[in-house]
Write a protein that holds these residues in place. Structure first.
Motif, mmCIF file in Angstrom:
data_model
loop_
_atom_site.group_PDB
_atom_site.id
_atom_site.type_symbol
_atom_site.label_atom_id
_atom_site.label_comp_id
_atom_site.label_asym_id
_atom_site.label_seq_id
_atom_site.Cartn_x
_atom_site.Cartn_y
_atom_site.Cartn_z
ATOM 1 N N VAL A 75 4.835 -3.095 -7.656
ATOM 2 C CA VAL A 75 3.474 -2.557 -7.627
ATOM 3 C C VAL A 75 2.470 -3.700 -7.528
ATOM 4 N N HIS A 76 2.688 -4.741 -8.330
ATOM 5 C CA HIS A 76 1.791 -5.905 -8.335
ATOM 6 C C HIS A 76 1.735 -6.562 -6.959
ATOM 7 N N ILE A 77 2.890 -6.740 -6.346
ATOM 8 C CA ILE A 77 2.948 -7.393 -5.033
ATOM 9 C C ILE A 77 2.248 -6.562 -3.963
ATOM 10 N N ASP A 78 2.466 -5.244 -3.979
ATOM 11 C CA ASP A 78 1.910 -4.373 -2.938
ATOM 12 C C ASP A 78 0.413 -4.122 -3.099
ATOM 13 N N THR A 79 -0.138 -4.378 -4.287
ATOM 14 C CA THR A 79 -1.559 -4.097 -4.508
ATOM 15 C C THR A 79 -2.384 -5.359 -4.761
ATOM 16 N N ILE A 83 -4.254 2.757 -9.380
ATOM 17 C CA ILE A 83 -2.984 2.104 -9.056
ATOM 18 C C ILE A 83 -1.889 2.578 -10.006
ATOM 19 N N THR A 84 -2.209 2.643 -11.289
ATOM 20 C CA THR A 84 -1.219 3.048 -12.287
ATOM 21 C C THR A 84 -0.728 4.470 -12.059
ATOM 22 N N TYR A 85 -1.653 5.405 -11.863
ATOM 23 C CA TYR A 85 -1.251 6.803 -11.694
ATOM 24 C C TYR A 85 -0.562 7.046 -10.353
ATOM 25 N N THR A 86 -0.913 6.250 -9.343
ATOM 26 C CA THR A 86 -0.195 6.337 -8.062
ATOM 27 C C THR A 86 1.230 5.848 -8.240
ATOM 28 N N ALA A 87 1.405 4.781 -9.007
ATOM 29 C CA ALA A 87 2.741 4.247 -9.284
ATOM 30 C C ALA A 87 3.584 5.252 -10.054
ATOM 31 N N ALA A 114 4.649 7.981 -7.682
ATOM 32 C CA ALA A 114 5.703 7.483 -6.790
ATOM 33 C C ALA A 114 7.034 7.386 -7.533
ATOM 34 N N PHE A 115 6.986 6.975 -8.788
ATOM 35 C CA PHE A 115 8.212 6.867 -9.576
ATOM 36 C C PHE A 115 8.860 8.235 -9.775
ATOM 37 N N LYS A 116 8.039 9.246 -10.061
ATOM 38 C CA LYS A 116 8.572 10.600 -10.262
ATOM 39 C C LYS A 116 9.242 11.118 -8.989
ATOM 40 N N GLN A 117 8.618 10.830 -7.844
ATOM 41 C CA GLN A 117 9.222 11.247 -6.574
ATOM 42 C C GLN A 117 10.542 10.522 -6.333
ATOM 43 N N ALA A 118 10.570 9.230 -6.679
ATOM 44 C CA ALA A 118 11.789 8.438 -6.493
ATOM 45 C C ALA A 118 12.917 8.963 -7.382
ATOM 46 N N ILE A 119 12.581 9.306 -8.624
ATOM 47 C CA ILE A 119 13.591 9.820 -9.550
ATOM 48 C C ILE A 119 14.140 11.155 -9.062
ATOM 49 N N ARG A 120 13.251 12.011 -8.549
ATOM 50 C CA ARG A 120 13.696 13.308 -8.036
ATOM 51 C C ARG A 120 14.713 13.111 -6.904
ATOM 52 N N SER A 121 14.394 12.221 -5.980
ATOM 53 C CA SER A 121 15.305 11.950 -4.857
ATOM 54 C C SER A 121 16.607 11.320 -5.357
ATOM 55 N N TYR A 122 16.484 10.466 -6.360
ATOM 56 C CA TYR A 122 17.659 9.806 -6.925
ATOM 57 C C TYR A 122 18.586 10.823 -7.583
ATOM 58 N N GLY A 156 9.302 1.656 -1.548
ATOM 59 C CA GLY A 156 8.981 2.285 -0.261
ATOM 60 C C GLY A 156 8.048 3.466 -0.432
ATOM 61 N N ILE A 157 8.311 4.310 -1.423
ATOM 62 C CA ILE A 157 7.453 5.473 -1.674
ATOM 63 C C ILE A 157 6.070 5.028 -2.125
ATOM 64 N N PHE A 158 6.021 4.020 -2.996
ATOM 65 C CA PHE A 158 4.731 3.552 -3.504
ATOM 66 C C PHE A 158 3.854 3.005 -2.382
ATOM 67 N N LYS A 159 4.445 2.280 -1.443
ATOM 68 C CA LYS A 159 3.667 1.733 -0.322
ATOM 69 C C LYS A 159 3.004 2.861 0.477
ATOM 70 N N LYS A 160 3.751 3.932 0.736
ATOM 71 C CA LYS A 160 3.205 5.068 1.483
ATOM 72 C C LYS A 160 2.091 5.750 0.688
ATOM 73 N N GLN A 161 2.304 5.890 -0.617
ATOM 74 C CA GLN A 161 1.300 6.515 -1.478
ATOM 75 C C GLN A 161 0.000 5.706 -1.491
ATOM 76 N N MET A 162 0.132 4.379 -1.584
ATOM 77 C CA MET A 162 -1.045 3.526 -1.652
ATOM 78 C C MET A 162 -1.829 3.546 -0.348
ATOM 79 N N ASP A 163 -1.144 3.690 0.775
ATOM 80 C CA ASP A 163 -1.837 3.803 2.058
ATOM 81 C C ASP A 163 -2.772 5.011 2.041
ATOM 82 N N LYS A 164 -2.271 6.132 1.500
ATOM 83 C CA LYS A 164 -3.087 7.346 1.422
ATOM 84 C C LYS A 164 -4.236 7.167 0.435
ATOM 85 N N VAL A 165 -3.926 6.554 -0.706
ATOM 86 C CA VAL A 165 -4.950 6.356 -1.735
ATOM 87 C C VAL A 165 -6.074 5.459 -1.237
ATOM 88 N N CYS A 166 -5.719 4.404 -0.540
ATOM 89 C CA CYS A 166 -6.734 3.494 0.002
ATOM 90 C C CYS A 166 -7.664 4.230 0.958
#
Length: 270
Positions: A204-208, A220-224, A227-235, A250-260
């Protein structure tokens, strides 16, 4: 469970005697907690307040209706449903808002009823809680145990390797302070390991890093977390073929693009 109906049916939930009292309570709340909401979330909160003016502090408007109103007021630069729901979650967590669900007469979920709470009542509740709280006494035992384990480590011939294994075993309570507590609490039920949680947050730190001056920390925190919840669901359903941290990144990067795109809008107010 409440039945869906007109706003008049919920006026008994009002905790205020006048619109002035309601506005004063909201001003007191924002004076203390405004910094905990993003600009976009404040837009949603203020609009919900306006929908709660008829019966002081009570609203039953649909989310879609509120979002449409904001979009029209800001000439097409409205906020997303996700932003509005994030605002609701924060307001509920802070105690200023109570949400009651309704059901339709023919079955199925109806609209929500939003009830604003008095700020003075919240303060009394907080004071009562503090008065009845007890000071934890287990910390000294944990400290003593930790010191003993550290001493034992130095009695071995392979200190470095043992320290590494020990680091892997540290639970979430040992997570570094730079990781937001909200994120720690979201990850902890699935990975109760300080190092693993820190690995998630490092991505998260690197991508933001380049947008931290533009996007606030709460967003940033709530987007992360989302993204984590979505990742866990897929996992959990077996979709992840890589490590959880990489998939989350990967999911967080896509989420942050939308948030920005959503958050970097200059609002003129409502």
């Amino acid at each position: 469970m409440l039945r869906s109906g007109r706003i008049e049916e919920y006026k008994e939930f009002s905790q205020f005697k006048s619109i002035k009292e309601f506005n004063t309570s909201m001003e007191m709340f924002l004076a203390e907690h405004k910094k905990e909401f993003t600009k976009s979330e404040l837009v949603g909160l203020k609009r919900l307040v306006r929908y709660s003016a008829k019966y002081f502090g009570v609203a039953n408007a649909k989310v879609a209706t509120i979002l449409k109103s904001i979009n029209e007021k800001l000439q097409g630069f409205g906020i997303s449903r996700r932003t509005f729901e994030r605002m609701l979650n924060k307001a509920v967590a802070l105690g200023i808002l109570t949400i009651k669900n309704t059901v339709k007469s023919k079955g199925g979920k109806g609209h929500n009823v939003y009830i604003f709470n008095k700020i003075d009542a919240l303060k009394k509740e907080k004071l009562t809680h503090c008065k009845n709280s007890e000071t934890p006494t287990a910390s000294k035992d944990k400290q003593s145990k930790s010191d003993t384990e550290t001493i034992n480590l130095f009695k071995t011939n392979n200190i470095i390797n043992i320290n590494k294994r020990k680091e892997q075993r540290l639970d979430a309570s040992f997570t570094a302070s730079y990781v937001p507590n909200e994120f720690v609490q979201a990850v902890k039920p699935f990975f109760n390991c300080a190092k693993t949680i820190e690995d998630f947050w490092k991505s998260v730190h690197i991508d933001t890093f380049k947008v931290k001056g533009l996007i606030d920390k709460q967003t940033i925190t709530y987007t992360a977390i989302d993204a984590f919840k979505q990742a866990i669901r897929s996992y959990k359903i077996g979709k992840v073929k890589t490590t959880p941290v990489r998939y989350f990144t990967g999911i967080f990067k896509k989420q942050m693009d939308k948030v920005c795109f959503e958050e970097l809008v200059v609002y003129k107010g409502i």
